[in-house]
Design a protein around this motif. Structure first.
Motif, PDB file in Angstrom:
ATOM      1  N   ARG A 182       0.846  -1.199   0.000  1.00  0.00           N
ATOM      2  CA  ARG A 182       0.000   0.000   0.000  1.00  0.00           C
ATOM      3  C   ARG A 182       0.880   1.248   0.000  1.00  0.00           C
ATOM      4  NH1 ARG A 182      -5.151  -1.798   1.648  1.00  0.00           N
ATOM      5  NH2 ARG A 182      -5.074  -3.855   2.643  1.00  0.00           N
ATOM      6  N   VAL A 183       0.575   2.181  -0.889  1.00  0.00           N
ATOM      7  CA  VAL A 183       1.241   3.485  -0.900  1.00  0.00           C
ATOM      8  C   VAL A 183       0.162   4.536  -0.687  1.00  0.00           C
ATOM      9  CG1 VAL A 183       2.586   5.148  -2.233  1.00  0.00           C
ATOM     10  CG2 VAL A 183       3.092   2.703  -2.421  1.00  0.00           C
ATOM     11  N   ARG A 184       0.218   5.211   0.470  1.00  0.00           N
ATOM     12  CA  ARG A 184      -0.774   6.223   0.822  1.00  0.00           C
ATOM     13  C   ARG A 184      -0.127   7.601   0.845  1.00  0.00           C
ATOM     14  NH1 ARG A 184      -2.921   3.067   6.161  1.00  0.00           N
ATOM     15  NH2 ARG A 184      -4.170   1.443   5.134  1.00  0.00           N
ATOM     16  N   ASP A 185      -0.911   8.622   0.577  1.00  0.00           N
ATOM     17  CA  ASP A 185      -0.411   9.987   0.693  1.00  0.00           C
ATOM     18  C   ASP A 185      -1.494  10.888   1.236  1.00  0.00           C
ATOM     19  OD1 ASP A 185      -1.887  11.428  -1.532  1.00  0.00           O
ATOM     20  OD2 ASP A 185      -0.921   9.855  -2.717  1.00  0.00           O
ATOM     21  N   THR A 186      -1.078  12.043   1.723  1.00  0.00           N
ATOM     22  CA  THR A 186      -2.017  13.043   2.241  1.00  0.00           C
ATOM     23  C   THR A 186      -2.179  14.174   1.245  1.00  0.00           C
ATOM     24  OG1 THR A 186      -0.189  14.163   3.380  1.00  0.00           O
ATOM     25  CG2 THR A 186      -1.414  12.515   4.629  1.00  0.00           C
ATOM     26  N   GLY A 187      -2.085  13.846  -0.033  1.00  0.00           N
ATOM     27  CA  GLY A 187      -2.025  14.842  -1.085  1.00  0.00           C
ATOM     28  C   GLY A 187      -3.360  15.306  -1.616  1.00  0.00           C
ATOM     29  N   SER A 188      -3.354  15.663  -2.905  1.00  0.00           N
ATOM     30  CA  SER A 188      -4.494  16.353  -3.527  1.00  0.00           C
ATOM     31  C   SER A 188      -5.685  15.445  -3.796  1.00  0.00           C
ATOM     32  CB  SER A 188      -4.053  16.989  -4.843  1.00  0.00           C
ATOM     33  OG  SER A 188      -3.489  16.012  -5.708  1.00  0.00           O
ATOM     34  N   GLY A 189      -5.513  14.133  -3.665  1.00  0.00           N
ATOM     35  CA  GLY A 189      -6.629  13.222  -3.875  1.00  0.00           C
ATOM     36  C   GLY A 189      -6.978  13.053  -5.347  1.00  0.00           C
ATOM     37  N   ILE A 190      -7.985  12.226  -5.608  1.00  0.00           N
ATOM     38  CA  ILE A 190      -8.394  11.923  -6.981  1.00  0.00           C
ATOM     39  C   ILE A 190      -9.893  12.168  -7.113  1.00  0.00           C
ATOM     40  CG2 ILE A 190      -8.439  10.163  -8.794  1.00  0.00           C
ATOM     41  CD1 ILE A 190      -6.263   8.661  -7.171  1.00  0.00           C
ATOM     42  N   PRO A 191     -10.325  12.997  -8.075  1.00  0.00           N
ATOM     43  CA  PRO A 191     -11.764  13.209  -8.275  1.00  0.00           C
ATOM     44  C   PRO A 191     -12.465  11.898  -8.630  1.00  0.00           C
ATOM     45  CG  PRO A 191     -10.473  14.836  -9.487  1.00  0.00           C
ATOM     46  CD  PRO A 191      -9.507  13.810  -8.980  1.00  0.00           C
ATOM     47  N   ALA A 192     -13.719  11.760  -8.197  1.00  0.00           N
ATOM     48  CA  ALA A 192     -14.476  10.528  -8.448  1.00  0.00           C
ATOM     49  C   ALA A 192     -14.593  10.232  -9.939  1.00  0.00           C
ATOM     50  CB  ALA A 192     -15.862  10.641  -7.820  1.00  0.00           C
ATOM     51  N   SER A 193     -14.702  11.272 -10.760  1.00  0.00           N
ATOM     52  CA  SER A 193     -14.842  11.069 -12.207  1.00  0.00           C
ATOM     53  C   SER A 193     -13.565  10.528 -12.834  1.00  0.00           C
ATOM     54  CB  SER A 193     -15.213  12.397 -12.886  1.00  0.00           C
ATOM     55  OG  SER A 193     -14.206  13.380 -12.649  1.00  0.00           O
ATOM     56  N   LEU A 194     -12.411  10.787 -12.195  1.00  0.00           N
ATOM     57  CA  LEU A 194     -11.125  10.356 -12.746  1.00  0.00           C
ATOM     58  C   LEU A 194     -10.720   8.977 -12.249  1.00  0.00           C
ATOM     59  CD1 LEU A 194      -8.646  11.274 -14.463  1.00  0.00           C
ATOM     60  CD2 LEU A 194      -7.671  12.170 -12.340  1.00  0.00           C
ATOM     61  N   LEU A 195     -11.232   8.582 -11.091  1.00  0.00           N
ATOM     62  CA  LEU A 195     -10.783   7.343 -10.444  1.00  0.00           C
ATOM     63  C   LEU A 195     -10.881   6.113 -11.348  1.00  0.00           C
ATOM     64  CD1 LEU A 195      -9.565   6.829  -7.700  1.00  0.00           C
ATOM     65  CD2 LEU A 195     -11.833   6.342  -6.805  1.00  0.00           C
ATOM     66  N   PRO A 196     -11.962   5.908 -12.127  1.00  0.00           N
ATOM     67  CA  PRO A 196     -12.027   4.712 -12.975  1.00  0.00           C
ATOM     68  C   PRO A 196     -11.002   4.715 -14.109  1.00  0.00           C
ATOM     69  CG  PRO A 196     -14.211   5.688 -12.658  1.00  0.00           C
ATOM     70  CD  PRO A 196     -13.218   6.685 -12.190  1.00  0.00           C
ATOM     71  N   HIS A 197     -10.431   5.880 -14.422  1.00  0.00           N
ATOM     72  CA  HIS A 197      -9.529   5.996 -15.578  1.00  0.00           C
ATOM     73  C   HIS A 197      -8.071   6.249 -15.178  1.00  0.00           C
ATOM     74  CE1 HIS A 197     -13.260   6.307 -17.852  1.00  0.00           C
ATOM     75  NE2 HIS A 197     -13.626   7.313 -17.073  1.00  0.00           N
ATOM     76  N   ILE A 198      -7.779   6.165 -13.876  1.00  0.00           N
ATOM     77  CA  ILE A 198      -6.485   6.625 -13.382  1.00  0.00           C
ATOM     78  C   ILE A 198      -5.318   5.815 -13.940  1.00  0.00           C
ATOM     79  CG2 ILE A 198      -6.395   5.194 -11.296  1.00  0.00           C
ATOM     80  CD1 ILE A 198      -5.478   8.930 -11.521  1.00  0.00           C
ATOM     81  N   PHE A 199      -5.562   4.547 -14.326  1.00  0.00           N
ATOM     82  CA  PHE A 199      -4.481   3.704 -14.849  1.00  0.00           C
ATOM     83  C   PHE A 199      -4.430   3.688 -16.373  1.00  0.00           C
ATOM     84  CE2 PHE A 199      -5.345   1.891 -10.629  1.00  0.00           C
ATOM     85  CZ  PHE A 199      -4.071   1.982 -10.071  1.00  0.00           C
ATOM     86  N   GLU A 200      -5.254   4.497 -17.020  1.00  0.00           N
ATOM     87  CA  GLU A 200      -5.219   4.548 -18.476  1.00  0.00           C
ATOM     88  C   GLU A 200      -4.084   5.447 -18.944  1.00  0.00           C
ATOM     89  OE1 GLU A 200      -9.040   5.775 -19.829  1.00  0.00           O
ATOM     90  OE2 GLU A 200     -10.097   4.093 -18.883  1.00  0.00           O
TER      91      GLU A 200
END
Length: 349
Positions: A182-200
């Motif tokens: 697991r790699v966690r961060d306290t950063g800017s986060g990911i918008p819900a609309s982007l989450l399904p495409h984050i590995f594309e």
């Protein structure tokens, strides 16, 4: 009156997908130009400092550190692009061996720590007491973890925290025991609309002018492909913008260490005997700098600028080693190697 109706929903979806791919390609090319240009300014500054510094050794040392850092950054960008192209073309091979998880964790941390330190981030590491093993390519697994750590550092503001947690996964009937990273961060986060495409490929979050370290959008695509080639999975989680993110890699756990063969005697001592070397490249600076480096390491070096000249030098000097560029005009490196192999006196080169 004749009315003809045709359902063009799928065609329209295909057209929309092509438009989206074209838009992302344009964004990627603009980002690539920006990311490659960023290291160039400090590199040119450092060269000018070294030219003007004269006997100021402190200034020269600092300029040298800048050159090393920025050249490394450019190398990482180019290597990610090359690796991704190889994966798309199915040209990447995985060299599996039985490895302890902590070995590639240490390698990845060594790669990523300068970036974490530069961004003033706190790194928290949690490793299991028991040794965990994988049947995996250690170089590729180090690359996966380094990319995840670098991604976390890019999207976490100074003073934030990046956490690396390695644990043994619970036994599941369909998957068996796993190593969970697991790699966690306290950063800017990911918008819900982007989450399904984050590995594309080429996918990135919204960029702003004050976000100076956005990256190319290929690192996570590379991570997913390499993890899946090892029979694992990777998933991303985030509660939304400003809430940080977590990336979870799951890989099949191996039973334990294999019996190691004794290391080669020459490698154990770490010494390399002086050799006769021919360096072949149509890039003047590449030939000159590589020849200079090898000469400083104690080797006898001859230069060649093209294939025919390389063969002529090889026939004359009978080198122990030839370093040959592949993409040369007229005669490519593969043909040079083939011609050399045809010479009875050069078969040991």
């Amino acid at each position: 009156v004749l009315a003809i109706k045709r359902d063009i929903t799928e065609q329209q979806r295909a057209i929309d997908a092509l438009k989206e791919a074209d838009r992302r390609k344009d964004e990627f090319l603009a980002t690539l130009a920006h990311e490659l240009r960023n290291p160039l300014a400090p590199i040119r500054n450092a060269v000018e400092i070294m030219r003007l510094a004269a006997d100021d050794h402190d200034a020269i040392d600092r300029a040298r550190e800048v050159l090393d850092r920025q050249a490394g950054q450019m190398a990482r960008i180019v290597e990610d692009l090359i690796d991704l192209a190889r994966i798309v073309e199915k040209k990447v091979g995985i060299k599996r061996e039985r490895i302890a998880v902590h070995t590639f964790v240490e390698s990845a941390l060594e790669t990523s720590r300068p970036q974490l330190d530069e961004h003033n981030l706190q790194l928290r590491i949690q490793l299991p007491d028991e040794p965990l093993y994988l049947d995996a390519d250690p170089v590729r697994m180090s690359q996966v973890l380094a990319n995840l750590l670098n991604n976390a550092s890019k999207h976490t503001a100074a003073g934030g925290t990046v956490s690396l947690i390695v644990e043994r996964g619970r036994d599941q009937a369909e998957q068996g025991a796993q190593v969970v990273i697991r790699v966690r961060d306290t950063g800017s986060g990911i918008p819900a609309s982007l989450l399904p495409h984050i590995f594309e490929m080429f996918t990135q979050g919204p960029r702003s002018t004050n976000q100076g370290r956005g990256g190319l959008g290929v690192g996570l695509a590379l991570v997913r492909n390499l993890v899946e080639m090892h029979g694992g999975t990777v998933e991303a989680y985030s509660a939304g913008p400003g809430e940080g993110s977590e990336f979870v890699v799951k890989l099949p756990l191996a039973d334990g260490p294999r019996v190691q063969t004794p290391p080669d005697a020459h490698r154990a001592h770490g010494g390399i005997r002086p050799m006769r070397i021919v360096v072949v490249d149509d890039n003047d600076d590449q030939v000159e700098s590589l020849a200079m480096l090898l000469s400083m390491m104690g080797h006898t070096v001859h230069r060649a600028m093209n294939g025919p000249e390389a063969i002529e030098k090889a026939m004359l000097f009978r080198p122990d080693l030839m370093l040959v560029d592949i993409g040369m005009p007229g005669m490519e490196g593969y043909e040079v190697a083939q011609r050399i192999r045809e010479q009875p006196d050069l078969r040991s080169t």
